[in-house]
Design an enzyme around this catalytic site. Sequence first.
Site, mmCIF file in Angstrom:
data_model
loop_
_atom_site.group_PDB
_atom_site.id
_atom_site.type_symbol
_atom_site.label_atom_id
_atom_site.label_comp_id
_atom_site.label_asym_id
_atom_site.label_seq_id
_atom_site.Cartn_x
_atom_site.Cartn_y
_atom_site.Cartn_z
ATOM 1 N N ARG A 137 0.840 -1.194 0.000
ATOM 2 C CA ARG A 137 0.000 0.000 0.000
ATOM 3 C C ARG A 137 0.877 1.247 0.000
ATOM 4 N NH1 ARG A 137 -3.403 -2.322 -1.862
ATOM 5 N NH2 ARG A 137 -5.536 -2.742 -1.166
ATOM 6 N N GLU A 148 -1.277 8.141 -5.066
ATOM 7 C CA GLU A 148 -1.988 7.556 -6.205
ATOM 8 C C GLU A 148 -3.313 8.302 -6.427
ATOM 9 O OE1 GLU A 148 -2.466 3.316 -6.339
ATOM 10 O OE2 GLU A 148 -0.575 2.974 -5.298
ATOM 11 N N HIS A 175 0.684 -0.001 -9.793
ATOM 12 C CA HIS A 175 -0.219 -0.756 -8.920
ATOM 13 C C HIS A 175 -0.848 -1.941 -9.674
ATOM 14 C CE1 HIS A 175 -2.868 -0.262 -5.090
ATOM 15 N NE2 HIS A 175 -2.598 -1.531 -5.335
#
Length: 316
Positions: A244, A273, A291
Amino acid sequence: MKILANDGIASGGKKQLEEAGFEVITTKVAQEQLANFLNEKEISGLIVRSATKVRKELINACPNLKIIGRAGVGMDNIDVEYARSKGVHVFNTPAASSASVAELVFAHLYGGVRFLHDSNRNMPLEGDSRFKELKKSYAGGRELRGKTLGIIGFGRIGREVAKIALGIGMKVIASDSTEGEAEITLEFYNHQEIKIPIKTEPVEQLIMDSDFITLHVPAQKEPVLGKEEFEQMKDGVGIINASRGGVIDEVALIEALESGKVAFAGLDTFEQEPSPAIKVLMNGNVSLSPHIGAATKEAQERIGFELANEIIKVLT
């Protein structure tokens, strides 16, 4: 009943739901229009990945919503406990993508120790004019075999990472919420298998003992690795984050890369992000991916079937 797969669903899972009598809608609905769409279409189930946010306001606005499925591991984009308090069934697919994420970790690791992330940038520009110079500049690679890999977070993905590491001859140490030993099983041809105990130790010790460090933890309020942690690491360490954004302090990471304390980093997730910091994107010692840890055909098919099975079980 109708299911909205707002961030998509693999064809196998979609077919399974349709055969069970569900109408599956795969139209991508903008976040600000989502509540109206769910109500107008009388949607019973919502499937999301990380892009769609399911917060209290959406849950309150959609009384027909009975189930929320997260196609992946982390559920930080969903107000899980609030949804459950309203009687909405919320679930994710934690096992389906573990192998895919683990393989991406090693794509970044191999690329980092052999400078592939950088040579792939420069070869198209200078490969025809400075071939010998580039060959010399990328000639100081390292092997992973025999090195120590520290795995922070030893759940499903961390254990898949450990299996690959052991298979290529690395030494593995891990850090998790509990200390002691964790056992993993390596499976071979013809149903043969061996069980291997993995030593676990506190993060503070792991970062000093590891040649390479990979993180597999949920979203955190504070970074797991920051300035103080980087100072305690070996010189020339490699860092991978496919968990993450925010679990690494990116400012401290760039400083450590520029000083040479960290030799390279492989990042699949980012603090900001979907607009990562320019300093991160432009650093030549960072291997980058957008990702995509779970974004393999095999993982998406497994996720699709897991989603379908749970929805069918709950709603029928």
